[in-house]
Design an enzyme around this catalytic site. Structure first.
Site, PDB file in Angstrom:
ATOM      1  N   CYS A 167     -14.772 -20.516 -11.255  1.00 41.25           N
ATOM      2  CA  CYS A 167     -14.332 -20.199 -12.627  1.00 41.25           C
ATOM      3  C   CYS A 167     -13.941 -18.734 -12.798  1.00 41.25           C
ATOM      4  CB  CYS A 167     -15.413 -20.565 -13.634  1.00 41.25           C
ATOM      5  SG  CYS A 167     -15.827 -22.308 -13.578  1.00 41.25           S
ATOM      6  N   HIS A 224     -13.274 -16.911 -20.018  1.00 46.71           N
ATOM      7  CA  HIS A 224     -13.370 -18.219 -19.358  1.00 46.71           C
ATOM      8  C   HIS A 224     -13.967 -19.204 -20.363  1.00 46.71           C
ATOM      9  CE1 HIS A 224     -14.225 -21.456 -16.760  1.00 46.71           C
ATOM     10  NE2 HIS A 224     -15.518 -21.236 -16.700  1.00 46.71           N
ATOM     11  N   ASN A 237     -13.873 -27.182 -19.730  1.00 48.48           N
ATOM     12  CA  ASN A 237     -13.904 -26.137 -18.703  1.00 48.48           C
ATOM     13  C   ASN A 237     -12.937 -26.531 -17.589  1.00 48.48           C
ATOM     14  OD1 ASN A 237     -14.477 -24.392 -16.614  1.00 48.48           O
ATOM     15  ND2 ASN A 237     -16.706 -24.557 -16.798  1.00 48.48           N
TER      16      ASN A 237
HETATM   17  N1  ACO Z   1     -25.410 -35.928 -23.289  1.00 51.14           N
HETATM   18  C1  ACO Z   1     -26.610 -36.071 -23.853  1.00 51.14           C
HETATM   19  N2  ACO Z   1     -27.705 -35.462 -23.363  1.00 51.14           N
HETATM   20  C2  ACO Z   1     -27.559 -34.675 -22.282  1.00 51.14           C
HETATM   21  C3  ACO Z   1     -26.315 -34.481 -21.664  1.00 51.14           C
HETATM   22  C4  ACO Z   1     -25.215 -35.159 -22.189  1.00 51.14           C
HETATM   23  N3  ACO Z   1     -23.969 -35.044 -21.680  1.00 51.14           N
HETATM   24  N4  ACO Z   1     -26.474 -33.652 -20.617  1.00 51.14           N
HETATM   25  C5  ACO Z   1     -27.774 -33.307 -20.580  1.00 51.14           C
HETATM   26  N5  ACO Z   1     -28.430 -33.936 -21.590  1.00 51.14           N
HETATM   27  C6  ACO Z   1     -29.845 -33.851 -21.935  1.00 51.14           C
HETATM   28  C7  ACO Z   1     -30.693 -33.444 -20.762  1.00 51.14           C
HETATM   29  O1  ACO Z   1     -31.048 -34.568 -19.982  1.00 51.14           O
HETATM   30  C8  ACO Z   1     -31.903 -32.861 -21.477  1.00 51.14           C
HETATM   31  O2  ACO Z   1     -32.722 -33.902 -21.898  1.00 51.14           O
HETATM   32  P1  ACO Z   1     -34.322 -33.761 -21.835  1.00 51.14           P
HETATM   33  O3  ACO Z   1     -34.654 -32.592 -22.726  1.00 51.14           O
HETATM   34  O4  ACO Z   1     -34.791 -35.084 -22.356  1.00 51.14           O
HETATM   35  O5  ACO Z   1     -34.646 -33.484 -20.401  1.00 51.14           O
HETATM   36  C9  ACO Z   1     -31.301 -32.206 -22.706  1.00 51.14           C
HETATM   37  O6  ACO Z   1     -30.022 -32.832 -22.902  1.00 51.14           O
HETATM   38  C10 ACO Z   1     -31.121 -30.698 -22.560  1.00 51.14           C
HETATM   39  O7  ACO Z   1     -30.435 -30.450 -21.347  1.00 51.14           O
HETATM   40  P2  ACO Z   1     -30.099 -28.987 -20.886  1.00 51.14           P
HETATM   41  O8  ACO Z   1     -29.382 -29.006 -19.582  1.00 51.14           O
HETATM   42  O9  ACO Z   1     -31.343 -28.163 -20.947  1.00 51.14           O
HETATM   43  O10 ACO Z   1     -29.104 -28.537 -22.066  1.00 51.14           O
HETATM   44  P3  ACO Z   1     -28.530 -27.126 -22.374  1.00 51.14           P
HETATM   45  O11 ACO Z   1     -28.808 -26.791 -23.784  1.00 51.14           O
HETATM   46  O12 ACO Z   1     -28.854 -26.088 -21.342  1.00 51.14           O
HETATM   47  O13 ACO Z   1     -26.954 -27.386 -22.285  1.00 51.14           O
HETATM   48  C11 ACO Z   1     -25.113 -26.990 -20.767  1.00 51.14           C
HETATM   49  C12 ACO Z   1     -26.387 -27.786 -21.045  1.00 51.14           C
HETATM   50  C13 ACO Z   1     -24.105 -27.344 -21.811  1.00 51.14           C
HETATM   51  C14 ACO Z   1     -24.616 -27.396 -19.396  1.00 51.14           C
HETATM   52  C15 ACO Z   1     -25.407 -25.482 -20.800  1.00 51.14           C
HETATM   53  O14 ACO Z   1     -26.551 -25.179 -20.086  1.00 51.14           O
HETATM   54  C16 ACO Z   1     -24.258 -24.646 -20.269  1.00 51.14           C
HETATM   55  O15 ACO Z   1     -23.180 -24.596 -20.835  1.00 51.14           O
HETATM   56  N6  ACO Z   1     -24.478 -23.910 -19.165  1.00 51.14           N
HETATM   57  C17 ACO Z   1     -23.494 -23.004 -18.619  1.00 51.14           C
HETATM   58  C18 ACO Z   1     -22.451 -23.704 -17.830  1.00 51.14           C
HETATM   59  C19 ACO Z   1     -21.406 -22.706 -17.419  1.00 51.14           C
HETATM   60  O16 ACO Z   1     -21.190 -21.690 -18.034  1.00 51.14           O
HETATM   61  N7  ACO Z   1     -20.743 -22.927 -16.348  1.00 51.14           N
HETATM   62  C20 ACO Z   1     -19.739 -21.906 -15.990  1.00 51.14           C
HETATM   63  C21 ACO Z   1     -19.386 -21.978 -14.710  1.00 51.14           C
HETATM   64  S1  ACO Z   1     -18.780 -23.537 -14.239  1.00 51.14           S
HETATM   65  C22 ACO Z   1     -18.099 -23.302 -12.649  1.00 51.14           C
HETATM   66  O17 ACO Z   1     -18.126 -22.264 -12.067  1.00 51.14           O
HETATM   67  C23 ACO Z   1     -17.522 -24.470 -11.978  1.00 51.14           C
END
Ligand code: ACO
Length: 323
Positions: A113, A250, A280
């Site tokens: 990314c 990004h 993304n």
């Molecule tokens: N739908 C519903 N529930 C979901 C989903 C989904 N699609 N995905 C995860 N959950 C659930 C999980 O199972 C978890 O449930 P639990 O509490 O019962 O265990 C809950 O939602 C919370 O999950 P988290 O992963 O802790 O959610 P978070 O608030 O961290 O959000 C996210 C996840 C959106 C991925 C976030 O962490 C994020 O954006 N991270 C950064 C990603 C990023 O910036 N990437 C950039 C680089 S990408 C690259 O280089 C290719």
């Protein structure tokens, strides 16, 4: 002093749009969860037989048209991608031949990314060193091909697309009033490999593999590293956050984007956001957002534009460009 001046930009998105509701029919998720956590409403997905090079070619043709230049004017193509058509040769060489460009060099850079800012930095250095005079910098991805469509934690986050800019070496004064790339800053930290990677590859498994991510961990690093790298690139150019006209980050997550904008003291309407429509698109996300804001008239000649991104590696960086 040589400056790499933006002559034009272009973008291309596959025709097929997949909404959050459509995804919710296949995996256990909801439109509400995806929108609240990420800001994403929909993504574009490449058709069967539509490859990264095809998206890159269309974005490149549009960038060249915008720059009023021909493929024969180019002597460099730098294509940022983590989803090449083939393991080798570089997808950039496919674009080179499809454009009918028969001279210069074409190669890929791989910083996931952060790929587009890495590509900008490499092309800028080559133009400044006289290794090339007119460069196409492309970010193009088909992340839909490396997603585990059973993993709701990752498959809802990504989309396909491509964007490109044309840079031309021009003589500047060496001050921050010059048009062109004013400063770049690049970093990586290989210790964080395991929080965002693809579990396959030609050397390790002889498979393509799927994207694996510890989203929360990536989120924490993104907030800290983005704040540091935007300060670094501004310092390098001798400029302050108040000089910025547009932040073009990004597009991974609206919350990370908002956090960086707030830290810089920018108003929300100075921050270009396309994550809602494109999701993304990895290396393509910054040039897709750039093209959106340039073609709708927001980014104008002479504006100071800050580009920044972070991805697998971890690798991150920023470029400061006077448009
Ligand atoms: N739908 C519903 N529930 C979901 C989903 C989904 N699609 N995905 C995860 N959950 C659930 C999980 O199972 C978890 O449930 P639990 O509490 O019962 O265990 C809950 O939602 C919370 O999950 P988290 O992963 O802790 O959610 P978070 O608030 O961290 O959000 C996210 C996840 C959106 C991925 C976030 O962490 C994020 O954006 N991270 C950064 C990603 C990023 O910036 N990437 C950039 C680089 S990408 C690259 O280089 C290719």
């Amino acid at each position: 002093m040589i400056r790499s001046v933006v002559q034009g930009c272009g973008a291309y998105l596959p025709a097929r749009v997949v909404t959050n509701d459509e995804l919710a029919k296949k995996v256990d998720t909801s439109d509400e969860w995806i929108r609240q956590r990420t800001g994403i409403r929909q993504r574009h997905i490449a058709a069967e037989g539509e490859f990264t090079s095809h998206l890159a070619l269309k974005a490149s043709e549009r960038a060249l048209a915008d720059a009023q230049l021909k493929p024969s004017d180019l002597d460099l193509i730098v294509l940022a991608t983590a989803t090449p058509d083939e393991t080798f040769p570089a997808t950039a060489t496919r674009v080179q031949s499809a454009l009918g460009m028969t001279r210069g060099a074409a190669f890929d850079v791989q910083a996931v990314c952060a790929g587009f800012v890495y590509g900008m930095s490499v092309a800028d250095s080559m133009l400044k060193n006289g290794l090339a005079s007119t460069a196409l910098v492309i970010g193009a991805e088909t992340f839909s091909r490396i997603l585990d469509w059973n993993d709701r934690g990752t498959c809802v986050l990504f989309g396909d697309g491509a964007g490109a800019v044309v840079l031309k070496a021009e003589t500047g004064t060496g001050t921050s009033a010059d048009r062109g790339v004013l400063a770049n800053a690049l970093h990586s930290d290989g210790r964080q490999h395991d929080i965002l990677y693809v579990d396959g590859g030609p050397s390790s498994t002889r498979t393509t593999g799927f994207l694996r991510m510890e989203g929360k961990e990536v989120f924490k690093h993104a907030i800290v590293n983005m704040a540091a790298v935007v300060t670094e690139v501004l310092d390098r150019a001798g400029l302050a956050p108040t000089d910025i006209d547009w932040l073009v980050p990004h597009q991974a997550n609206k919350r990370i984007i908002d956090g960086t904008g707030r830290k810089l003291g920018l108003s929300p309407d100075q921050v270009v956001v396309t994550v809602d429509k494109h999701a993304n698109t990895s290396a393509a996300s910054i040039p897709l957002a750039l093209e959106t804001a340039a073609s709708d008239g927001r980014i104008k000649k002479g504006d100071l534009v800050l580009l920044e991104g972070i991805g697998g590696g971890l690798a991150w960086g920023a470029s400061l460009v006077r448009w």
